[in-house]
Design a protein around this motif. Structure first.
Motif, PDB file in Angstrom:
ATOM      1  N   CYS A 196      -3.485   1.076 -10.079  1.00 23.19           N
ATOM      2  CA  CYS A 196      -2.039   0.923  -9.881  1.00 23.19           C
ATOM      3  C   CYS A 196      -1.604  -0.500 -10.208  1.00 23.19           C
ATOM      4  O   CYS A 196      -2.183  -1.472  -9.708  1.00 23.19           O
ATOM      5  CB  CYS A 196      -1.671   1.261  -8.435  1.00 23.19           C
ATOM      6  N   LEU A 197      -0.570  -0.621 -11.026  1.00 25.68           N
ATOM      7  CA  LEU A 197      -0.121  -1.953 -11.424  1.00 25.68           C
ATOM      8  C   LEU A 197       0.596  -2.692 -10.287  1.00 25.68           C
ATOM      9  O   LEU A 197       0.913  -3.874 -10.416  1.00 25.68           O
ATOM     10  CB  LEU A 197       0.774  -1.884 -12.666  1.00 25.68           C
ATOM     11  N   MET A 198       0.805  -2.019  -9.147  1.00 22.46           N
ATOM     12  CA  MET A 198       1.445  -2.667  -7.997  1.00 22.46           C
ATOM     13  C   MET A 198       0.440  -3.015  -6.896  1.00 22.46           C
ATOM     14  O   MET A 198       0.834  -3.477  -5.824  1.00 22.46           O
ATOM     15  CB  MET A 198       2.527  -1.747  -7.420  1.00 22.46           C
ATOM     16  N   ASN A 199      -0.854  -2.820  -7.142  1.00 22.78           N
ATOM     17  CA  ASN A 199      -1.802  -2.965  -6.032  1.00 22.78           C
ATOM     18  C   ASN A 199      -1.912  -4.397  -5.488  1.00 22.78           C
ATOM     19  O   ASN A 199      -2.270  -4.598  -4.333  1.00 22.78           O
ATOM     20  CB  ASN A 199      -3.182  -2.371  -6.365  1.00 22.78           C
ATOM     21  N   ALA A 200      -1.560  -5.382  -6.299  1.00 22.96           N
ATOM     22  CA  ALA A 200      -1.655  -6.772  -5.819  1.00 22.96           C
ATOM     23  C   ALA A 200      -0.683  -7.061  -4.688  1.00 22.96           C
ATOM     24  O   ALA A 200      -0.946  -7.912  -3.825  1.00 22.96           O
ATOM     25  CB  ALA A 200      -1.412  -7.740  -6.970  1.00 22.96           C
ATOM     26  N   VAL A 201       0.447  -6.336  -4.669  1.00 22.40           N
ATOM     27  CA  VAL A 201       1.459  -6.588  -3.628  1.00 22.40           C
ATOM     28  C   VAL A 201       1.594  -5.424  -2.656  1.00 22.40           C
ATOM     29  O   VAL A 201       2.373  -5.488  -1.714  1.00 22.40           O
ATOM     30  CB  VAL A 201       2.841  -6.879  -4.255  1.00 22.40           C
ATOM     31  N   CYS A 202       0.830  -4.346  -2.870  1.00 20.62           N
ATOM     32  CA  CYS A 202       0.991  -3.128  -2.069  1.00 20.62           C
ATOM     33  C   CYS A 202       0.390  -3.283  -0.674  1.00 20.62           C
ATOM     34  O   CYS A 202      -0.807  -3.557  -0.526  1.00 20.62           O
ATOM     35  CB  CYS A 202       0.330  -1.947  -2.786  1.00 20.62           C
ATOM     36  N   ALA A 203       1.223  -3.073   0.331  1.00 16.53           N
ATOM     37  CA  ALA A 203       0.765  -3.212   1.718  1.00 16.53           C
ATOM     38  C   ALA A 203      -0.314  -2.186   2.049  1.00 16.53           C
ATOM     39  O   ALA A 203      -1.318  -2.505   2.701  1.00 16.53           O
ATOM     40  CB  ALA A 203       1.951  -3.051   2.669  1.00 16.53           C
ATOM     41  N   PHE A 204      -0.136  -0.958   1.600  1.00 14.72           N
ATOM     42  CA  PHE A 204      -1.096   0.127   1.863  1.00 14.72           C
ATOM     43  C   PHE A 204      -2.471  -0.226   1.294  1.00 14.72           C
ATOM     44  O   PHE A 204      -3.485  -0.124   1.975  1.00 14.72           O
ATOM     45  CB  PHE A 204      -0.567   1.415   1.225  1.00 14.72           C
ATOM     46  N   TYR A 205      -2.505  -0.679   0.050  1.00 20.29           N
ATOM     47  CA  TYR A 205      -3.764  -0.996  -0.614  1.00 20.29           C
ATOM     48  C   TYR A 205      -4.421  -2.231   0.042  1.00 20.29           C
ATOM     49  O   TYR A 205      -5.626  -2.201   0.335  1.00 20.29           O
ATOM     50  CB  TYR A 205      -3.523  -1.279  -2.094  1.00 20.29           C
ATOM     51  N   ASN A 206      -3.640  -3.251   0.288  1.00 21.21           N
ATOM     52  CA  ASN A 206      -4.222  -4.488   0.829  1.00 21.21           C
ATOM     53  C   ASN A 206      -4.644  -4.356   2.276  1.00 21.21           C
ATOM     54  O   ASN A 206      -5.528  -5.071   2.733  1.00 21.21           O
ATOM     55  CB  ASN A 206      -3.230  -5.643   0.622  1.00 21.21           C
TER      56      ASN A 206
END
Length: 209
Positions: A196-206
């Motif tokens: 996912c190109l949003m994983n760096a800022v994604c709360a769920f992923y982090n």
């Protein structure tokens, strides 16, 4: 405590990826789009795409639809969820608008029509190339926006307002972009977080790391 996310900046790759992507409903003009948006509420875009050709063969434009009875409309959409109400709404819309050229192109007038809420109106405006007056919040956005952390809760209107508050109006196509992300990557189960190109800022992923 981590620094707040600069959403106007970090949303840009997502907007860029999906900016020219057409909505999954397979419509050919604004009349068809309006009808299909009404029909797709609480049903799937795929299902509406399947039944649409026969419907539009029977009712090719708003004028034809305005002359149809509710019963005739119902017969064409009988396997669509909530078809009774939707037949009534389409009948009322058609009798009010009467011709394709008179379909309104602003949020207030669209949401004044039966069966068209803010999400549906925002979809119609987006697909018609009009400036965004709100943000599309469908079931995918309701799931994905809180995962990302750009909004919280499960109320579509509150999620829309939260996203509108953190993004400038020029970036309000973010709703449709988040919806596409939800359809392709951020699935309800087993989301493809790693690509996912949003994983760096994604709360769920982090929070999983």
């Amino acid at each position: 405590m981590s620094a707040p996310v600069n959403w106007p900046k970090v949303i840009q790759p997502l907007l860029k990826k999906y900016k020219s992507s057409k909505h999954p409903l397979e419509y050919k003009n604004t009349y068809q789009l309006l009808v299909m948006v009404v029909l797709s509420a609480q049903d799937s875009d795929r299902h509406i795409n399947q039944i649409a050709p026969a419907f539009f063969k029977m009712f090719p434009n708003m004028t034809a639809l305005s002359k149809a009875t509710e019963v005739a409309i119902s017969e064409q959409i009988s396997d669509v969820r909530n078809f009774g109400n939707k037949a009534r709404w389409l009948s009322e819309i058609a009798q009010s608008v009467k011709k394709d050229a008179a379909i309104p192109m602003d949020l207030e007038a669209l949401t004044a029509l039966k069966g068209i809420g803010r999400k549906s109106a925002n979809v119609i405006l987006r697909e018609s190339g009009k400036p965004a007056e709100g943000i599309i919040v469908d079931l995918h956005v309701v799931r994905v926006a809180p995962r990302l952390g750009i909004a919280a809760g499960t109320d579509p209107k509150k999620i829309e307002k939260q996203i509108m508050d953190v993004l400038p109006q020029k970036d309000w196509d973010a709703g449709m972009a988040i919806s596409f992300l939800g359809r392709e990557i951020c699935r309800p189960t087993n989301p493809k977080c790693e690509i996912c190109l949003m994983n760096a800022v994604c709360a769920f992923y982090n929070n999983k790391l």
